[in-house]
Structure formats: structure tokens, C-alpha cells
Design an enzyme around this catalytic site. Structure first.
Site, PDB file in Angstrom:
ATOM      1  N   HIS A  60       0.808  -1.281   0.061  1.00 13.25           N
ATOM      2  CA  HIS A  60      -0.005   0.015  -0.275  1.00 13.25           C
ATOM      3  C   HIS A  60       0.904   1.323   0.103  1.00 13.25           C
ATOM      4  O   HIS A  60       2.137   1.328   0.665  1.00 13.25           O
ATOM      5  CB  HIS A  60      -0.957  -0.083   1.156  1.00 13.25           C
ATOM      6  CG  HIS A  60      -2.129   0.957   1.023  1.00 13.25           C
ATOM      7  ND1 HIS A  60      -1.929   2.307   1.198  1.00 13.25           N
ATOM      8  CD2 HIS A  60      -3.349   0.705   0.642  1.00 13.25           C
ATOM      9  CE1 HIS A  60      -3.086   2.943   0.851  1.00 13.25           C
ATOM     10  NE2 HIS A  60      -3.866   1.837   0.694  1.00 13.25           N
ATOM     11  N   HIS A  61       0.324   2.300  -0.641  1.00  7.78           N
ATOM     12  CA  HIS A  61       1.180   3.186  -0.947  1.00  7.78           C
ATOM     13  C   HIS A  61       1.404   4.145   0.552  1.00  7.78           C
ATOM     14  O   HIS A  61       2.360   4.989   0.722  1.00  7.78           O
ATOM     15  CB  HIS A  61       0.438   4.544  -1.763  1.00  7.78           C
ATOM     16  CG  HIS A  61       1.338   5.283  -2.566  1.00  7.78           C
ATOM     17  ND1 HIS A  61       2.752   5.753  -2.075  1.00  7.78           N
ATOM     18  CD2 HIS A  61       1.575   5.739  -3.916  1.00  7.78           C
ATOM     19  CE1 HIS A  61       3.320   6.550  -2.976  1.00  7.78           C
ATOM     20  NE2 HIS A  61       2.703   6.679  -3.897  1.00  7.78           N
ATOM     21  N   ALA A  62       0.695   3.813   1.608  1.00 11.53           N
ATOM     22  CA  ALA A  62       0.720   4.471   2.950  1.00 11.53           C
ATOM     23  C   ALA A  62       1.750   4.107   3.618  1.00 11.53           C
ATOM     24  O   ALA A  62       2.412   4.474   4.452  1.00 11.53           O
ATOM     25  CB  ALA A  62      -0.578   4.316   3.506  1.00 11.53           C
TER      26      ALA A  62
END
Length: 468
Positions: A131-133
Site C-alpha cells: 500500500h502506498h501508505a
């Protein structure tokens, strides 16, 4: 979790905005499975973020917390599959598309790695999605480097940090942490207000600064971008991957000719491809909305998380001359980097993070109007190995946060590897689009060839190729 990371995490409320980033590595052989397992176990101790899950507040507002997963299970995160068909690059990319479009489990650390066998000549591939987070592109490279080695054989004496201690925190613990952070922010906000009041002692300058910043906000937020191309207007939730490669030296040579950066040449090649695609389908346009990430990561920043701002451009699709296109992009990128409000999402992130995901999704127009988002991430400039296998290529694939095309380039050992993720509803002629991208890059790369050869006539070397 930082406010910007929280905004990315909450974006998953709308499945069109899922923030999954991916990396595909091609190996010269099949790595030893036990060594690969051991490398992931060691790497997750070196970069503990890969053992952490997201714990949110009861109302799903404010910034969530990262906490070491007490149920961390490498058996879940690392998979092993074999292609069922001919093992072609097209079959491999199709498998990776399906893996990337499958949502990550929000109750576990948000990443998965898959070893893929069945490629010709005994080769294999490794597909990592996260996930980009969890991290931005540069952070992903720093994290992925933990799996890599400079030797095909095991290297003894590596540092052996202990496994991070599991942490059990509740949603109410997150609320307590959030409130504590808000209290800590009060002095800064009071100081900001006081500085604003002091600025009023010089009203002319204060008004000028406010107006300058106010004019910048709509540009950074994408509210004054050119209209999107009618040809690329449709959107869906279907991702399609393609991969390209070009010698990095040729990109540098073209940049030197135009006194521009490699990133400027990269963008000019992409936009040249869009120009040809529109022309061949009989729907030319003058400009398209383009977004580029601007890294604000500092050497002292941790590897995890995102340290990026957003730059906006009017991609000059109507400029046929590649030299003029590079120069135009160079000036637009410079202007985007110096926008007074360039870091507005980091500035307002702590406030926006309090909005529920459903509300944040209403602001998705800032990305859905983009026809192209493009990033360029530094790679690993030397030979690398993973569990006894040599890494031949590394292809990055970004998410599609409502845009038509996401292009990501990484340089690996002298080769610029370009991973393209496009919306299947936006690009209706993918084979033609791929051909146009190759031609668009080659007309820009030819600028460097002309300088080197001293030729007065146009040179059109086929230096970029589609990997399929």
C-alpha cells in the site's frame, strides 16, 4: 502514520482510488526458496515497518497508528506460483495485473510478495505489492534493497537485529494518541497565528504574500488544469500493465543536448507518445492535465511513509518538435517545483485526516481529472542478487488513483525501466498506445544521437523497446 499517509490509506474507501504500488523483478534463475524466506524474515527485522499493521480509530478519522502485528505471519505475505501458459512477458504481466488489483488485507501489514516461476530459459520473477501508505517510491526502493545482495552467494556477518516486539493497541489507544498530538500541535498553530498577526505590520507585503499563495492553491490542487482529453475520458477499476526499457545513457545524452534533466526527457517521451496516439486516432489535443510527484524526502527521514508533494503541468501534447517539447516541459517542471503552495497537502494533512474516507473521496477530482501521472525513482546502479538469483530488470507500477495512465520509471544498472499502468477503459487501443510510446521516446532520444553524430538530418534510432 503521517497525515499524508493517512489520506492515502483512507482513499481505499473508494475502490477506484486504491493505493497499491508494485514492483516486478526479473531473475536469471529461480531463487532458492528457503533463502528467499530467510531474506524476507531478515529484511522485515531490518525494516520493521513491514511487520506493522494499521490500527484506526473507532470513527475512522484522524491519523491511524502503525503497530507491530502480534500475528505477523510470513507464510501469508510470501507466496509462490507458476505460470500456466507459455511463460511470455504478456502472461506474466497479466498475472501481475490480477495480483495488483486484488485488495490488500487491512488487518495485516499491507504488503505481499509473490515468486513466479514458469518463465522461459529457467528464469523467474518476483512481484512485490504494497500500500502506498506504507511508503513512497523512493522508500520502497530503500526497503526492497534489504532483500538484495551484492553477491550470488550468502554473505556472512550481516547485522542481526532482534524481531520487533508485538504491540497490542486498541482503537481507543489511537484516539488518545491523536488527542495528544493535537495538543502538541497547539503551540505551533498559535505561533503561526502570531506570525500572521505580526505580518500585518507590513500590510502591503502581507497582502502580496497572501494573494501569491492564494493564486497558487488552485494550480496545485488541479483546479485550473487544462481539460482532460475526450479520448481518455472513460474510467473503470481495471488495470493493465505494460513494460518498456531504454538505455539510461541515451536519456542522459538527450537531456544534455537540451540542457534539461533526465526527468524532463522522460516526460517529453511520454507526452510525445500521447501526441502520436491522439493523432493516429484522429483526435489531436493541445494539452492534457499531468501530475508529477515532487520528493521532499530528506536524508534523515525514515525509509517508510511518504515524503512527496504534487506538481501540476499542462502536458504540451500539441508540440510536435521534440526539442521544443523538452524545453517547454523543463520550464513547466521548474515552475511546478517553486509553486508557493506546492506542499499544501502536507500542510493541511493534519486537518484533512480528520475527515471520514467517504468525504475525502469527494475530493478525488484532484486526481481523476489527470490524464497522466508520472514519477521517476532512482534505482540500484549495480548488479544485485536475491537468494542466489541475479536481478536482470526491475519494473515499477504505480496505482491508478482515478487517472488514465500512471507511468513510473526506475533505473537499474544502466537501463531505464518503465512500468506503465493504464485504465482499460481509458486506453482502448493498448497495442497502438504502446507503439506510440516507443516512437514518442525515440524521437526525443534522437536529440542526443544527433549531437553525438554531428548529423544535420533527423536520426531515428530505435533505442526504446517494449518488453513483451
Amino acid at each position: 502514520m503521517s497525515p499524508v499517509d493517512a489520506l492515502m490509506w483512507r482513499g481505499d474507501t473508494d475502490r477506484r482510488l486504491r493505493g497499491t504500488i508494485s514492483m516486478l523483478e526479473i531473475y536469471d534463475c529461480v531463487p532458492d526458496w528457503e533463502r528467499l524466506l530467510a531474506a524476507h524474515e531478515w529484511g522485515s527485522r531490518m525494516a520493521p515497518r513491514f511487520r506493522q499493521r494499521v490500527v484506526d480509530s473507532p470513527l475512522r478519522t484522524g491519523t491511524p497508528s502503525w503497530a507491530v502485528d502480534p500475528d505477523f505471519d510470513l507464510h501469508y505475505h510470501l507466496r509462490h506460483i507458476r505460470l500456466a501458459g507459455d511463460g511470455s512477458m504478456r502472461e506474466l504481466l497479466s498475472a501481475c495485473e490480477q495480483l495488483a488489483m486484488t485488495a490488500l488485507d487491512p488487518a495485516r501489514p499491507p504488503w505481499e510478495g509473490t515468486l513466479i516461476e514458469g518463465l522461459p530459459d529457467g528464469r523467474s520473477a518476483y512481484f512485490l505489492k504494497a500500500h502506498h501508505a506504507l511508503t513512497d517510491g523512493l522508500g520502497a526502493i530503500l526497503g526492497l534493497a534489504q532483500l538484495h545482495s551484492t553477491s550470488r552467494d550468502p554473505i556472512p556477518g550481516k547485522p542481526q537485529p532482534p524481531s520487533p516486539e508485538p504491540v497490542n493497541i486498541s482503537a481507543l489507544d489511537v484516539v488518545g494518541r491523536q488527542l495528544g498530538e493535537e495538543v502538541q500541535r497547539l503551540p505551533h498553530r498559535v505561533d503561526t497565528a502570531m506570525r500572521g498577526m505580526r505580518a500585518l505590520t507590513r500590510p502591503t507585503k502581507a497582502l502580496s504574500d497572501v494573494l501569491r499563495y492564494g493564486r497558487s492553491v488552485p494550480r496545485v490542487a488541479g483546479l485550473v488544469s487544462p481539460p482532460g482529453s475526450p479520448l481518455l475520458a472513460a474510467r473503470s477499476i481495471s488495470w493493465r500493465f505494460s513494460a518498456f526499457e531504454v538505455p539510461f545513457a541515451d536519456l542522459k545524452a538527450a537531456g544534455a543536448t537540451a540542457r534539461a534533466s533526465v526527468n524532463d526527457v522522460y516526460l517529453a517521451g511520454l507526452i510525445g507518445g500521447f501526441r502520436l496516439y491522439h493523432e493516429k486516432l484522429g483526435q489531436p489535443v493541445d494539452a492534457i492535465p499531468v501530475a508529477i510527484p515532487i520528493s521532499v524526502r530528506r536524508p534523515e527521514d525514515p525509509a517508510g511513509g511518504n515524503r512527496i508533494a504534487v506538481g501540476r503541468m499542462a502536458g504540451p501534447v500539441g508540440i510536435a518538435d521534440p526539442f521544443e517539447r523538452v524545453l517547454t516541459i523543463r520550464e513547466q517542471v521548474r515552475a511546478a517545483r517553486t509553486e508557493p503552495a506546492v506542499d499544501i497537502f502536507n500542510t493541511l494533512g493534519s486537518v484533512l485526516a480528520w475527515l471520514p474516507g467517504q468525504v475525502l473521496a469527494q475530493f478525488s477530482g484532484a486526481t481523476t481529472q489527470n490524464d497522466l501521472q508520472a514519477s521517476n525513482v532512482p534505482g540500484i546502479p549495480w548488479d544485485t542478487y536475491v537468494a542466489g538469483a541475479k536481478v536482470e530488470r526491475m519494473f515499477p507500477f504505480g496505482p491508478l488513483p482515478g487517472c488514465a495512465v500512471m507511468a513510473t520509471m526506475i533505473t537499474h544498472n544502466g537501463t531505464a525501466c518503465l512500468g506503465l499502468n493504464h485504465d482499460a477503459a481509458s486506453i482502448t487501443e493498448p497495442e497502438l498506445f504502446a507503439e506510440c510510446l516507443v516512437d514518442g521516446f525515440n524521437e526525443v532520444i534522437a536529440l542526443g544521437a544527433e549531437k553525438d553524430s554531428g548529423a544535420t538530418e533527423s536520426v531515428d534510432p530505435v533505442l526504446m523497446r517494449r518488453v513483451i
